[in-house]
Structures are given as structure tokens and as C-alpha cells.
Design a protein around this motif. Sequence first.
Motif, mmCIF file in Angstrom:
data_model
loop_
_atom_site.group_PDB
_atom_site.id
_atom_site.type_symbol
_atom_site.label_atom_id
_atom_site.label_comp_id
_atom_site.label_asym_id
_atom_site.label_seq_id
_atom_site.Cartn_x
_atom_site.Cartn_y
_atom_site.Cartn_z
ATOM 1 N N MET A 108 0.811 -1.314 0.066
ATOM 2 C CA MET A 108 -0.025 0.165 -0.049
ATOM 3 C C MET A 108 0.877 1.309 0.134
ATOM 4 O O MET A 108 1.704 1.403 0.892
ATOM 5 N N LYS A 109 0.838 2.119 -0.825
ATOM 6 C CA LYS A 109 1.145 3.401 -0.888
ATOM 7 C C LYS A 109 0.584 4.638 -0.178
ATOM 8 O O LYS A 109 -0.734 4.674 -0.427
ATOM 9 N N ALA A 110 1.267 5.289 0.644
ATOM 10 C CA ALA A 110 0.581 6.335 1.489
ATOM 11 C C ALA A 110 1.551 7.617 1.530
ATOM 12 O O ALA A 110 2.439 7.639 1.153
ATOM 13 N N VAL A 111 0.636 8.548 1.438
ATOM 14 C CA VAL A 111 1.142 9.984 1.671
ATOM 15 C C VAL A 111 0.903 10.582 2.920
ATOM 16 O O VAL A 111 -0.363 10.604 3.201
ATOM 17 N N PHE A 112 1.699 11.098 3.824
ATOM 18 C CA PHE A 112 1.352 11.532 4.976
ATOM 19 C C PHE A 112 1.956 12.998 5.073
ATOM 20 O O PHE A 112 3.030 13.365 5.202
ATOM 21 N N PHE A 113 0.742 13.873 5.276
ATOM 22 C CA PHE A 113 1.199 15.381 5.203
ATOM 23 C C PHE A 113 1.154 15.687 6.717
ATOM 24 O O PHE A 113 0.080 15.743 7.578
ATOM 25 N N LYS A 114 2.380 16.017 7.264
ATOM 26 C CA LYS A 114 2.411 16.337 8.683
ATOM 27 C C LYS A 114 2.442 17.768 8.744
ATOM 28 O O LYS A 114 3.227 18.475 8.402
ATOM 29 N N GLY A 115 1.267 18.246 9.211
ATOM 30 C CA GLY A 115 0.991 19.740 9.122
ATOM 31 C C GLY A 115 1.335 20.377 10.419
ATOM 32 O O GLY A 115 0.845 21.222 10.857
ATOM 33 N N SER A 116 1.939 19.530 11.351
ATOM 34 C CA SER A 116 2.286 20.092 12.553
ATOM 35 C C SER A 116 3.274 21.341 12.594
ATOM 36 O O SER A 116 3.857 21.447 11.820
ATOM 37 N N PRO A 117 2.992 22.454 13.548
ATOM 38 C CA PRO A 117 4.131 23.260 13.515
ATOM 39 C C PRO A 117 5.373 22.756 13.995
ATOM 40 O O PRO A 117 5.617 21.694 14.432
ATOM 41 N N THR A 150 5.501 4.383 2.609
ATOM 42 C CA THR A 150 4.926 5.851 3.021
ATOM 43 C C THR A 150 5.799 7.141 2.751
ATOM 44 O O THR A 150 7.121 6.811 3.018
ATOM 45 N N LYS A 151 5.425 8.034 2.149
ATOM 46 C CA LYS A 151 6.153 9.234 1.745
ATOM 47 C C LYS A 151 5.582 10.178 2.842
ATOM 48 O O LYS A 151 4.373 10.627 2.884
ATOM 49 N N ALA A 152 6.608 10.518 3.683
ATOM 50 C CA ALA A 152 5.944 11.504 5.055
ATOM 51 C C ALA A 152 6.520 12.889 4.535
ATOM 52 O O ALA A 152 7.855 12.866 4.362
ATOM 53 N N PHE A 153 5.770 13.704 4.661
ATOM 54 C CA PHE A 153 6.335 15.120 4.265
ATOM 55 C C PHE A 153 6.147 16.143 5.656
ATOM 56 O O PHE A 153 4.964 16.668 5.973
ATOM 57 N N PRO A 154 7.354 16.567 6.415
ATOM 58 C CA PRO A 154 7.330 17.390 7.511
ATOM 59 C C PRO A 154 6.956 18.847 6.834
ATOM 60 O O PRO A 154 8.132 19.521 6.560
#
Lengths: 194, 228
Positions: free
Chosen positions: A1-10, A36-40
Motif C-alpha cells: 500500500m502506498k501512502a502520503v502523510f502530510f505532517k501539518g504540525s508546527p 509511506t512518503k511523509a512530508f514534514p
Amino acid sequence: MKAVFFKGSPPAGRDPLSNRAAAAVSAVLKSRGWETKAFPLAAMDIKACRGCFSCWTRTPGCCVIRDDDQEAILRAWSGAERIILLTPITFGGYAPELKKALDRIIPVLLPFFIRIQGETHHPQRYPLPRRLLAVGTLKQEDAGNEGAFRQLVGRNALNMGDVEATTLVFSGDASLAEMERRLSQEPFFGAEAS
Amino acid sequence: MNSRKVLLLVASPRGAASTSKSLGEHLLAVLEERGMALKTLQLYPALGDERKMSELLGAVDLCDLLVLAFPLYVDQLPAPLIDLLRLVAERRNGQARTGQALAAIVNCGFPETAHCRPAADIVRLFSAQAGFRFLGCLATGMGGAIGNRPLGKAGAIVRHQRRALDRAAAFLCESREIPADVLALMGRAMMPRWFYNFVADRGWKKAAKKYGTANRLFDRHYDGRQET
């Protein structure tokens, strides 16, 4: 499973609750073994959308702003079956850290109009059977903010092609373990890896 | 004579050539006729410019009525406007001066005004948190039909929107909430939905032809599931 994680924390330290929620999502993703591709997002250089619509006409599918970090997000989104948005709930909506990336996501849509549930929307440029999970955090319980947030996620899901959406809100002093437990129970993540 | 100060804050990246500005300026013209003191500022030129941002924040503190005019981006406010509102709320931290009011004008490119509902909620929740009295959010779909023209030059298609803004001004002048029938008038369709969609679709094709990309509109620049 391919996932994109938008980490919108300050940035770390400014909002411990939101950062804890991000850690919980990461832990559950790891336990499932998803690619997973996670984007800080707070640490990324993402310029504001110019509203020029070049991505629909002059350079179809491609943003004309090329000197920032957004292209990696577009690339990951095009192949993702699971989209995860995480944000401190800000006036019932998304924090600017998350929103700046979403404003620049329209190259993944086509300019034309289609009807979904009786309303007009744009077709997907990269149609896939996607699902959306939105995780919001609130320093204290607030029905007004939570209700607006849930409505917004529902509208985003429609605009993503009427995808199945799950909304989770963590508030107060929710612990990392509690967050992980609630996330793990969500059908969005499927069964735990054996 | 009404000596109250109005600040129109245009939060569109298209700035002076935007539908947001057209709608906001129509409202302002009516408020000016009623004697209110006006100021218009653009948000985007202030991004990354300390002096302009400081001027903008000062103007927000000093106005009696703040009018936000913005396009709908991905179902809500554009990111730089959320950033600004968060900054305003943090600066105030419950210390806002009393008597300030806020109204908003939002337009979207979809034919249905209903797309704007989350944006109206967000502006209302911001107002409550930052100490503004919320007077209403005037929302309209079919923003593309205005095409950045002044409302006076957009013809009969915007007659409902012009009337709604005219009527809203009377209430804003007296710091009264915009009634539901005026908000509904603002949201009325400018033309039949099928016709708007037909013209919009044709417009994208025409623009692509101009750029020589007519046969590339469906291009998949990235490789979908092959991407890692």
C-alpha cells in the motif's frame, strides 16, 4: 500500500499535542508496513499558489513554480492510495503549514467539470481507489471547531473524487498510546501486519 | 456622517486584477457613499515584507470594520490568509479592543455557492477567537464569470451580487449582521449551471490552444503508481 502523510504540525516544540499525533500516525504506518512518503511541511519550502492556472493550461499537470519542495509532494500523490492529513485544527480548518501544500495540489486535477453527488467538481488526473484520513488536534474539546473541521474534510473528500474519508480528532492531553490505539482500530489502516 | 474606518483586505494572489478585489471594491464604493473612511490593502505583496506586514497588522488593529475578500482555495481560505489570521489571533490573545466587526466576501469557480460553506465557518470561528463581531460572509459561486472585471462592467449576470453588496453595505454601516436573505441573494446563480460549465470547459480548451497544449491537457506528468 502506498501512502502520503502530510505532517501539518508546527515546528517541534510549538504544539506538543499535534507532534504527538504525528508520532502516533507514523507508528501505526510503520506497524502496517506501508510504503509511506511523509512530508514534514513546517520544515519544507513551499511557496504560495499564484492562482495562475498554468498547471491546467500552459504546463498541464505541472506547476510553474519549480524552485521549491512541492514537486515531491505531487509526485508522491500521483501514486498514493492512502492520503493522511494531520493538522492542529485552526479556526475549524487546517493550519497554514498543511494548507500551503494543499493549495498547490491542483495539478493532480483536470480543469474540466464533472458531477459528483449533484455538485460540480473536477476529475482526477491520476484516478486511483483512494482513501483519506484526516487527523486534527485541539488543545481543548470544542464542538464548533470539530464540527467545522469534519465538514471541511467531507468537502475535501468530495473534491478528491468522492473518496472514503475518516476524520479523527484528538484533544486535551491524549497520550501517545491512546492515539495509537484509536488509530489502529480505524478500518482506514486495515488489519495489523502479522 | 459615519466616521467609522473600513479596511478591505484583498487576499488573492492576483491582487489588483482579481475577482475578490472587484467584489470588495463594489462594497467599499457603497460604504464610501455612506461616509465611511476606507482603506484597501493587498495581503500577497506583504508576504515576506516586514514593513508591509507591519502596516497591515496595524491597519487591522485600527479599523472598525474589517472586510476580508478572498477566493476559495481547496474548500477554504488560501494558506497565506490563514497564516495572517492565526498571527492576528495570537497577537490579540484575548486583548482585542472592543467594537470591531468583521465581514467576508468569498468567491469560488464552481457554479454552486455551497462549496464556500467551510470558508464561512472558518471566518466566523476566527472572529469569535480574535474578538471581532462577525457580521456575515457573502459567498458566491461562478466567480469565473466575473473574470476579474469591476462589477459595474460585468453586465446583468452579476445583478444579484451587485444588489446583495448594496444591501449588505447598509447593514455593515450600522454594524448590524447581514440578513439571511441578503446572503442568499449574493449566492444566487449568475446563469444556468449547464451554461456556466459549458463556457468554462470551452475556456480551458481555448487557453490551451493559445499555449499550444491543446492535445496535452490530460498529460500525466508523474508516473502514477510507478512513483516511489
